[in-house]
Design a protein around this motif. Structure first.
Motif, PDB file in Angstrom:
ATOM      1  N   VAL A  59       0.834  -1.199   0.000  1.00  0.00           N
ATOM      2  CA  VAL A  59       0.000   0.000   0.000  1.00  0.00           C
ATOM      3  C   VAL A  59       0.874   1.257   0.000  1.00  0.00           C
ATOM      4  O   VAL A  59       0.621   2.203  -0.755  1.00  0.00           O
ATOM      5  CB  VAL A  59      -0.941  -0.006   1.230  1.00  0.00           C
ATOM      6  CG1 VAL A  59      -1.656   1.325   1.382  1.00  0.00           C
ATOM      7  CG2 VAL A  59      -1.955  -1.139   1.101  1.00  0.00           C
TER       8      VAL A  59
ATOM      9  N   ILE B  41       0.939   4.636  -2.557  1.00  0.00           N
ATOM     10  CA  ILE B  41       0.757   5.996  -2.038  1.00  0.00           C
ATOM     11  C   ILE B  41       1.941   6.869  -2.438  1.00  0.00           C
ATOM     12  O   ILE B  41       1.766   7.954  -2.984  1.00  0.00           O
ATOM     13  CB  ILE B  41       0.611   5.990  -0.507  1.00  0.00           C
ATOM     14  CG1 ILE B  41      -0.668   5.246  -0.095  1.00  0.00           C
ATOM     15  CG2 ILE B  41       0.589   7.421   0.038  1.00  0.00           C
ATOM     16  CD1 ILE B  41      -0.864   5.130   1.395  1.00  0.00           C
TER      17      ILE B  41
ATOM     18  N   ILE C 238       5.946  10.206   1.611  1.00  0.00           N
ATOM     19  CA  ILE C 238       5.092  10.294   2.790  1.00  0.00           C
ATOM     20  C   ILE C 238       5.844  11.071   3.856  1.00  0.00           C
ATOM     21  O   ILE C 238       6.761  10.552   4.474  1.00  0.00           O
ATOM     22  CB  ILE C 238       4.748   8.885   3.318  1.00  0.00           C
ATOM     23  CG1 ILE C 238       3.908   8.133   2.298  1.00  0.00           C
ATOM     24  CG2 ILE C 238       4.027   8.972   4.656  1.00  0.00           C
ATOM     25  CD1 ILE C 238       3.699   6.678   2.621  1.00  0.00           C
TER      26      ILE C 238
ATOM     27  N   SER D 193       6.132   6.369  11.569  1.00  0.00           N
ATOM     28  CA  SER D 193       5.010   5.611  12.100  1.00  0.00           C
ATOM     29  C   SER D 193       3.958   5.335  11.028  1.00  0.00           C
ATOM     30  O   SER D 193       3.356   4.256  10.971  1.00  0.00           O
ATOM     31  CB  SER D 193       4.463   6.356  13.309  1.00  0.00           C
ATOM     32  OG  SER D 193       3.097   6.483  13.260  1.00  0.00           O
ATOM     33  N   VAL D 194       3.764   6.299  10.146  1.00  0.00           N
ATOM     34  CA  VAL D 194       2.824   6.094   9.036  1.00  0.00           C
ATOM     35  C   VAL D 194       3.390   5.045   8.072  1.00  0.00           C
ATOM     36  O   VAL D 194       2.683   4.115   7.662  1.00  0.00           O
ATOM     37  CB  VAL D 194       2.544   7.417   8.289  1.00  0.00           C
ATOM     38  CG1 VAL D 194       1.740   7.158   7.028  1.00  0.00           C
ATOM     39  CG2 VAL D 194       1.832   8.402   9.187  1.00  0.00           C
TER      40      VAL D 194
ATOM     41  N   ILE E 158       3.009   1.465   9.017  1.00  0.00           N
ATOM     42  CA  ILE E 158       1.683   0.890   8.765  1.00  0.00           C
ATOM     43  C   ILE E 158       1.503   0.544   7.291  1.00  0.00           C
ATOM     44  O   ILE E 158       1.191  -0.583   6.931  1.00  0.00           O
ATOM     45  CB  ILE E 158       0.564   1.856   9.211  1.00  0.00           C
ATOM     46  CG1 ILE E 158       0.609   2.039  10.729  1.00  0.00           C
ATOM     47  CG2 ILE E 158      -0.813   1.342   8.776  1.00  0.00           C
ATOM     48  CD1 ILE E 158      -0.307   3.122  11.235  1.00  0.00           C
ATOM     49  N   VAL E 159       1.711   1.531   6.442  1.00  0.00           N
ATOM     50  CA  VAL E 159       1.370   1.327   5.031  1.00  0.00           C
ATOM     51  C   VAL E 159       2.380   0.463   4.285  1.00  0.00           C
ATOM     52  O   VAL E 159       2.050  -0.133   3.258  1.00  0.00           O
ATOM     53  CB  VAL E 159       1.162   2.665   4.290  1.00  0.00           C
ATOM     54  CG1 VAL E 159      -0.037   3.411   4.852  1.00  0.00           C
ATOM     55  CG2 VAL E 159       2.402   3.528   4.331  1.00  0.00           C
TER      56      VAL E 159
ATOM     57  N   LEU F 298       1.612  -3.380   4.810  1.00  0.00           N
ATOM     58  CA  LEU F 298       0.360  -3.876   4.223  1.00  0.00           C
ATOM     59  C   LEU F 298       0.497  -4.145   2.739  1.00  0.00           C
ATOM     60  O   LEU F 298       0.804  -3.243   1.967  1.00  0.00           O
ATOM     61  CB  LEU F 298      -0.736  -2.837   4.402  1.00  0.00           C
ATOM     62  CG  LEU F 298      -1.672  -2.936   5.598  1.00  0.00           C
ATOM     63  CD1 LEU F 298      -2.661  -1.798   5.523  1.00  0.00           C
ATOM     64  CD2 LEU F 298      -2.384  -4.267   5.641  1.00  0.00           C
TER      65      LEU F 298
ATOM     66  N   PHE G 238      -1.489  -5.836  -0.812  1.00  0.00           N
ATOM     67  CA  PHE G 238      -2.864  -5.970  -1.295  1.00  0.00           C
ATOM     68  C   PHE G 238      -3.423  -7.362  -1.012  1.00  0.00           C
ATOM     69  O   PHE G 238      -4.641  -7.542  -0.980  1.00  0.00           O
ATOM     70  CB  PHE G 238      -2.954  -5.577  -2.764  1.00  0.00           C
ATOM     71  CG  PHE G 238      -3.041  -4.096  -2.938  1.00  0.00           C
ATOM     72  CD1 PHE G 238      -1.885  -3.312  -2.911  1.00  0.00           C
ATOM     73  CD2 PHE G 238      -4.261  -3.466  -3.048  1.00  0.00           C
ATOM     74  CE1 PHE G 238      -1.967  -1.924  -3.020  1.00  0.00           C
ATOM     75  CE2 PHE G 238      -4.350  -2.087  -3.164  1.00  0.00           C
ATOM     76  CZ  PHE G 238      -3.201  -1.323  -3.144  1.00  0.00           C
TER      77      PHE G 238
ATOM     78  N   LEU H 138      -4.985  -6.918   2.269  1.00  0.00           N
ATOM     79  CA  LEU H 138      -6.255  -6.209   2.127  1.00  0.00           C
ATOM     80  C   LEU H 138      -7.364  -7.157   1.710  1.00  0.00           C
ATOM     81  O   LEU H 138      -8.492  -7.077   2.197  1.00  0.00           O
ATOM     82  CB  LEU H 138      -6.130  -5.090   1.092  1.00  0.00           C
ATOM     83  CG  LEU H 138      -5.241  -3.915   1.474  1.00  0.00           C
ATOM     84  CD1 LEU H 138      -5.368  -2.811   0.437  1.00  0.00           C
ATOM     85  CD2 LEU H 138      -5.610  -3.383   2.842  1.00  0.00           C
TER      86      LEU H 138
END
Lengths: 154, 154
Positions: free
Chosen positions: A79, A83, A90, A122-123, A126-127, A130, A132, A135
């Motif tokens: 993910v 992004i 990010i 920290s963001v 998470i991403v 992950l 797909f 998901l």
DNA sequence: ATAATCACTACTAAAATAATCATATTTATC
DNA sequence: GATAAATATGATTATTTTAGTAGTGATTAT
């Protein structure tokens, strides 16, 4: 602290393609099909899918019965990758990645920079953890739960 | 995923006022003084400070020798509070807080919403745990380190 | 051939962003 | 009381970003 529609739609499109993945290499989805499923404007999504193709996330086939399919297995697409590709790095503020930043004379002494780095890390944690595939698993769990709730009339 | 200049400048301004806090209630800082220290455009900062006053973060005194000072102790002002006040809710996408969101027909079944919630919570955990007193402590530690590095010629 | 589909480029309207400008009001000090 | 230094307020503006739309071309299964 916002994701734009561009990024949002990109994630949704890839998610649809991921749900559809692997059945056969012939099994492509047209833009309009993806757009419909994700409630997205067709021509805008077209641009996004073309960008995703250039980014190596999806492949396309032209002509009648053409369409898009994932270029890699859903478990190989993070993910965070999508992004970053659609929205840029990010980071809450430009000084986190780039050393040059207009609003800051003293980058080294800046306490805010440290905070933004923490936030960024920290963001990303998470991403980037992950895929797909994750998901899809989450999605199937969710819809299973929903249908069983329906079954038992909860 | 960006903080705007508005939010950035607000944090920097409050940080300057926090560094200056408590010496006496008379001890205000003028806009131009704050602007200079933080390298911010004076008239833009003026608007931001006025907003921060309405938000109850700072107080002002008009006229000659007027200026701004914190309305509360630095330990009573959280970084997250200021961000939220200046930038709106901390959330990657509108559907996290508000149930209504154009791009999503199926909010309940949306797996992305869960991710954005995770991201939001993780960001909030960082910025809501940080007060301006914490920032001052960090800042002083940093400048101490810097000066000792200078001293020993590292 | 033709219809469906991707490919590419250009254009546009609206909103957000980052300010600036002008003018009023307040107040310490001479 | 005049003056200068400061905040207070509202209007205006320039730039960029966002979220599309439009049009035309290329490809290919049928």
């Amino acid at each position: 602290m916002k994701i734009t529609y561009k990024g949002d739609y990109a994630l949704k499109a890839i998610f649809q393609l991921a749900l559809h993945y692997g059945k056969s290499d012939e099994c492509v989805m047209s833009i309009s099909e993806i757009a419909k499923l994700g409630d997205m404007p067709v021509k805008f999504l077209e641009q996004i899918l073309l960008a995703l193709r250039r980014g190596g996330f999806v492949k396309s086939r032209r002509g009648v019965k053409g369409g898009f399919l994932l270029a890699r297995h859903p478990k190989e697409i993070k993910v965070g990758e999508v992004i970053r590709f659609m929205e840029g790095p990010i980071e809450p503020i430009a000084c986190v990645e780039k050393e040059s930043y207009k609003g800051c004379k003293d980058v080294a002494g800046c306490i805010f920079r440290d905070i933004w780095k923490e936030v960024k890390n920290s963001v990303c944690a998470i991403v980037d953890a992950l895929t797909f595939e994750d998901l899809i698993i989450r999605y199937k769990e969710k819809s299973l739960k929903k249908s069983s709730m329906l079954e038992y009339n909860i």
